[in-house]
Design an enzyme around this catalytic site. Structure first.
Site, PDB file in Angstrom:
ATOM      1  N   ASP A 146     -17.181   7.508  -1.215  1.00 16.99           N
ATOM      2  CA  ASP A 146     -15.888   7.393  -0.526  1.00 16.99           C
ATOM      3  C   ASP A 146     -15.556   8.782   0.019  1.00 16.99           C
ATOM      4  O   ASP A 146     -16.178   9.779  -0.364  1.00 16.99           O
ATOM      5  CB  ASP A 146     -14.825   6.914  -1.547  1.00 16.99           C
ATOM      6  CG  ASP A 146     -13.441   6.708  -0.923  1.00 16.99           C
ATOM      7  OD1 ASP A 146     -13.344   6.568   0.321  1.00 16.99           O
ATOM      8  OD2 ASP A 146     -12.447   6.688  -1.680  1.00 16.99           O
ATOM      9  N   GLN A 203     -10.275  -3.806  -3.125  1.00 13.89           N
ATOM     10  CA  GLN A 203     -11.565  -3.348  -2.603  1.00 13.89           C
ATOM     11  C   GLN A 203     -12.687  -3.702  -3.563  1.00 13.89           C
ATOM     12  O   GLN A 203     -13.766  -4.149  -3.150  1.00 13.89           O
ATOM     13  CB  GLN A 203     -11.509  -1.822  -2.385  1.00 13.89           C
ATOM     14  CG  GLN A 203     -12.799  -1.237  -1.875  1.00 13.89           C
ATOM     15  CD  GLN A 203     -13.119  -1.656  -0.452  1.00 13.89           C
ATOM     16  OE1 GLN A 203     -12.285  -1.541   0.435  1.00 13.89           O
ATOM     17  NE2 GLN A 203     -14.325  -2.172  -0.207  1.00 13.89           N
ATOM     18  N   CYS A 212     -16.343   2.011   0.988  1.00 20.26           N
ATOM     19  CA  CYS A 212     -15.163   1.178   1.266  1.00 20.26           C
ATOM     20  C   CYS A 212     -14.682   1.306   2.705  1.00 20.26           C
ATOM     21  O   CYS A 212     -13.992   0.421   3.195  1.00 20.26           O
ATOM     22  CB  CYS A 212     -14.040   1.528   0.293  1.00 20.26           C
ATOM     23  SG  CYS A 212     -13.622   3.285   0.302  1.00 20.26           S
ATOM     24  N   ARG A 253       0.881  -1.181   0.000  1.00 23.59           N
ATOM     25  CA  ARG A 253       0.000   0.000   0.000  1.00 23.59           C
ATOM     26  C   ARG A 253       0.910   1.221   0.000  1.00 23.59           C
ATOM     27  O   ARG A 253       1.737   1.384   0.903  1.00 23.59           O
ATOM     28  CB  ARG A 253      -0.902   0.020   1.231  1.00 23.59           C
ATOM     29  CG  ARG A 253      -1.566   1.360   1.418  1.00 23.59           C
ATOM     30  CD  ARG A 253      -2.652   1.353   2.461  1.00 23.59           C
ATOM     31  NE  ARG A 253      -3.832   0.670   1.961  1.00 23.59           N
ATOM     32  CZ  ARG A 253      -5.041   0.785   2.512  1.00 23.59           C
ATOM     33  NH1 ARG A 253      -5.236   1.548   3.570  1.00 23.59           N
ATOM     34  NH2 ARG A 253      -6.073   0.130   2.009  1.00 23.59           N
ATOM     35  N   HIS A 287      -7.526   0.897  -6.279  1.00 21.59           N
ATOM     36  CA  HIS A 287      -7.712   0.059  -5.077  1.00 21.59           C
ATOM     37  C   HIS A 287      -8.404  -1.234  -5.532  1.00 21.59           C
ATOM     38  O   HIS A 287      -9.568  -1.490  -5.209  1.00 21.59           O
ATOM     39  CB  HIS A 287      -8.539   0.810  -4.038  1.00 21.59           C
ATOM     40  CG  HIS A 287      -8.503   0.208  -2.667  1.00 21.59           C
ATOM     41  ND1 HIS A 287      -7.744  -0.912  -2.355  1.00 21.59           N
ATOM     42  CD2 HIS A 287      -9.130   0.568  -1.512  1.00 21.59           C
ATOM     43  CE1 HIS A 287      -7.920  -1.200  -1.081  1.00 21.59           C
ATOM     44  NE2 HIS A 287      -8.752  -0.323  -0.538  1.00 21.59           N
ATOM     45  N   ARG A 302     -13.747  -8.291   2.225  1.00 18.25           N
ATOM     46  CA  ARG A 302     -12.326  -8.083   1.920  1.00 18.25           C
ATOM     47  C   ARG A 302     -11.544  -9.357   2.255  1.00 18.25           C
ATOM     48  O   ARG A 302     -10.644  -9.778   1.532  1.00 18.25           O
ATOM     49  CB  ARG A 302     -11.756  -6.905   2.748  1.00 18.25           C
ATOM     50  CG  ARG A 302     -12.332  -5.550   2.400  1.00 18.25           C
ATOM     51  CD  ARG A 302     -11.909  -5.076   1.015  1.00 18.25           C
ATOM     52  NE  ARG A 302     -10.478  -5.040   0.833  1.00 18.25           N
ATOM     53  CZ  ARG A 302      -9.675  -4.057   1.248  1.00 18.25           C
ATOM     54  NH1 ARG A 302     -10.182  -2.987   1.847  1.00 18.25           N
ATOM     55  NH2 ARG A 302      -8.366  -4.101   1.046  1.00 18.25           N
TER      56      ARG A 302
END
Ligand code: CP
Ligand code: NVA
Length: 305
Positions: free
Chosen positions: A222, A131, A262, A101, A128, A290
């Site tokens: 988001d 996700q 998310c 990340r 991402h 996830r």
């Protein structure tokens, strides 16, 4: 050749389906995969904070008989300027699979370019992709199917919006991105998603009018300021005013639409508490997924080395 998952389109449509089907099976029968990572070690490099990504990857590896090592960039030498490619060459002699990340997508590509083992993008400024796998699993669970569903994302044209267009295009999900004019997603990603959508028949659109929530099966938002944009927070709160997903906006979607985020969320900014904590919200099932989606992804990449 070593397979990586740096971008949503690193899986073909058939492979994405395989991973999602396996994730659903893993959720039902986790014990069937208790040895799937036996003797394997996952390394997780984090240059940004994380709750879900870190814990779901680490727990996922352990649940499948493997191990995970958390590598904060504050502690390892990349934080002091060691080239990412040297880091990749060294770590891939110790480890079986890597997750990173970070900020720049080029860093993720750099790590993969020199790694002998699969590299997974656990979020960067551009994408991402992990996700979206969990999001697709959640949509399928709730709507029964993916192809032909309409996902409307309201907010910043950020990493989430980008991966949603790409991953959605593969799965045949129509993706409509609604942003303020100056926060539109990157043109090159929109084009890439539209090209990928030709095979699935999905419609990928970007607009700036909240009326486009009409007909949504899924409404998604988001944060307005992503990690690394903290200094712009106050300006963004002003610029996104009117873009909150609240009860009134949800009423413009289909009556049985679900709400996804998310996480982490800021109640009172991009979403009202009434929506995220209300009956249409599936955000905690989404967060749970996830775990299952990434377990499936890790086994897929380890098998296809
Ligand atoms: N959604 C997500 O990636 O959460 P974390 O930042 O907590 O990992
Ligand atoms: N767009 C957000 C997603 C967090 C999971 C960020 O990059 O901070």
């Amino acid at each position: 050749m070593t397979r990586h998952f740096l971008r949503d389109l690193d899986l073909s449509a058939a492979e994405q389906t395989l991973v999602l089907d396996r994730a659903a099976h893993m959720k039902q029968r986790p014990e069937a995969y208790a040895q799937a990572m036996r003797g394997k070690v996952l390394g997780m490099i984090f240059q940004k904070s994380s709750t879900r990504t870190r814990v779901s990857f680490e727990a996922g590896a352990i649940q499948m008989g493997g191990q995970a090592i958390f590598l904060s960039s504050r502690d390892i030498q990349i934080g002091r300027g060691e080239p990412i490619t040297d880091t990749a060459k060294v770590l891939s002699r110790y480890l079986d699979i890597l997750m990173i990340r970070t900020y720049k997508h080029e860093e993720v590509q750099g790590l993969a370019s020199a790694s002998r083992v699969p590299v997974i993008n656990g979020l960067d400024d551009l994408l991402h992709p992990c996700q979206i796998l969990a999001d697709l699993q959640t949509i399928k669970e709730n709507r029964g199917t993916l192809a032909g569903q309409t996902l409307v994302y309201v907010g910043d044209g950020n990493n989430m919006a980008h991966s949603m267009m790409l991953g959605g295009a593969l799965a045949g999900v129509n993706v409509r991105i609604i942003t303020p004019r100056e926060y539109a997603p990157k043109d090159e990603i929109v084009r890439e998603a539209q090209t990928a959508a030709k095979a699935s028949g999905a419609k990928i659109e970007v607009c700036h009018d909240l009326g486009a929530v009409e007909g949504a099966d899924v409404v998604y938002t988001d944060v307005w300021a992503s990690m690394g944009q903290e200094e712009e927070q106050a300006k963004r709160v002003r610029d996104f005013s009117g873009f909150q997903v609240d009860g009134r906006l949800m009423k413009r979607a289909k009556p049985d639409a679900i709400f996804l985020h998310c996480l982490p969320a800021h109640r009172g900014e991009e979403v009202s508490a009434e929506v995220i904590d209300g009956p249409q919200s599936r955000v905690f099932d989404q967060a749970e997924n996830r775990l299952h989606a990434q377990k499936a992804l890790m086994t897929f990449l380890l098998e296809n080395r």
